[in-house]
Design an enzyme around this catalytic site. Structure first.
Site, short mmCIF file in Angstrom:
data_model
loop_
_atom_site.label_atom_id
_atom_site.label_comp_id
_atom_site.label_asym_id
_atom_site.label_seq_id
_atom_site.Cartn_x
_atom_site.Cartn_y
_atom_site.Cartn_z
N LYS A 54 27.61 18.83 -61.25
CA LYS A 54 27.27 19.66 -62.41
C LYS A 54 26.19 20.68 -62.04
O LYS A 54 26.26 21.84 -62.41
CB LYS A 54 26.82 18.77 -63.58
CG LYS A 54 27.98 17.98 -64.17
CD LYS A 54 27.59 16.91 -65.18
CE LYS A 54 28.84 16.11 -65.57
NZ LYS A 54 28.59 15.05 -66.55
N GLN A 98 23.62 12.06 -68.85
CA GLN A 98 24.73 11.45 -68.10
C GLN A 98 24.94 10.00 -68.52
O GLN A 98 23.99 9.22 -68.61
CB GLN A 98 24.44 11.55 -66.58
CG GLN A 98 25.59 11.11 -65.70
CD GLN A 98 26.84 11.99 -65.85
OE1 GLN A 98 26.75 13.19 -66.12
NE2 GLN A 98 28.01 11.39 -65.68
N ASP A 121 28.06 18.52 -73.96
CA ASP A 121 29.18 17.59 -73.78
C ASP A 121 30.11 17.53 -75.00
O ASP A 121 31.21 16.99 -74.91
CB ASP A 121 28.65 16.17 -73.54
CG ASP A 121 28.50 15.84 -72.07
OD1 ASP A 121 29.38 16.24 -71.28
OD2 ASP A 121 27.52 15.16 -71.72
#
Ligand code: GUN
Length: 284
Positions: A54, A98, A121
């Site tokens: 990422k 995460q 997200d």
């Protein structure tokens, strides 16, 4: 039939070219780079790899990443304080925690703390609800990438029968909603579905997101179907999808490989979400 490979890496690179110019346009207009904060707690080896990818994707596109690595012993209040601070940071347009989080930290509570406007997200209930109601919202990255992969084949989704195998909040449920919004007729199956084959053998599109190595066999697939494999199952140091690739390729018209299919698109859609959030925040 021998399936054509849907090359997620190549598609991802071409989407990233657009993202580069969007990131540069933002920087020129607002005098700073788009910013994404990436929070990792503990040292889960898979998370290390995902987070590294990422951050690298941010660099590729010209988005500034702010990386936070909290120890596995970090408390819920330390993590919540960090999230709240990033929500208020004018240089940060996207915040990502995460998953999975270490035991003892309530994942749902932490995700709910991320401002829906900075929820890169698309996991916040406001965005999940928006997806359900067809309101403008940030879409979860893997499902958004799946739609792009299917569209890249040129085969229309509207009117097709789609079976999603898996019912997670991150992939299965939102993938089903996005396929529905593309006018597919959608069935959600999962690891406990009785007679799974009776659903999959009639599906024009199969999305396998069940997390079980080679769960979908060739004889479960209709001739000419599009097969999207979301699986990332590690066994003996090797990576396997949720689809038995060789036999599935004999039946499908298009199929994603593992690795090199869904994975690269997920990361690219995360950057896309962040850039869109940055513009939305300035322009609304
Ligand atoms: N863990 C596995 N997939 C994901 C993802 O897409 N986002 C986050 N934040 N954590 C994950």
């Amino acid at each position: 039939m021998s399936a054509k490979i849907i090359d997620g890496k190549a598609l991802s690179l071409s989407v990233r070219e657009n993202l580069k110019s969007e990131a540069a346009r933002f920087e020129k207009k607002y005098g700073r780079k788009v910013g994404l904060a990436v929070i990792k707690v503990g040292d889960n080896p898979a998370s290390e790899v995902y987070v590294r990818n990422k951050i690298k994707a941010c660099e590729d596109v010209g988005v500034k990443s702010f990386s936070y690595n909290l120890p596995g012993s970090a408390s819920e209040s330390e993590l919540s304080e960090l999230i709240v601070a990033l929500n208020g940071d004018a240089n940060v347009d996207g915040v990502l925690v995460q998953l999975p989080l270490p035991k003892g930290i309530n994942e749902k509570k932490m995700l709910a703390l991320i401002s829906p406007e900075k929820d890169a997200d698309g996991f916040h209930a406001v965005n999940a609800g928006g997806l359900m109601l067809g309101l403008p919202c940030t879409k979860p990255c893997t499902p958004a990438g799946i739609i792009e992969l299917i569209k890249s084949t040129g085969v229309p989704i509207a009117g097709k029968s789609a079976v999603v195998i898996g019912r997670s909040n991150i992939v299965g449920k939102p993938a089903a909603m996005l396929l529905l919004s593309e006018h597919a007729t959608v069935t959600i199956c999962h690891s406990k579905t009785v007679g799974l084959k009776s659903y999959t053998e009639n599906a024009d599109i199969i999305v396998a997101a069940v997390g079980i190595k080679e769960f979908v066999k060739g004889d479960m697939i209709k001739d000419g179907a599009i097969v999207i494999d979301v699986g990332m199952n590690r066994d003996d140091g090797k990576l396997y999808g949720d689809v038995a690739f060789a036999e599935a390729s004999e039946k499908a018209s298009y199929i994603t490989p593992v690795p090199g299919g869904v994975g690269p698109m997920t990361v690219t859609m995360l950057i896309k979400n962040t850039i869109e959030s940055a513009f939305r925040c300035k322009e609304n």
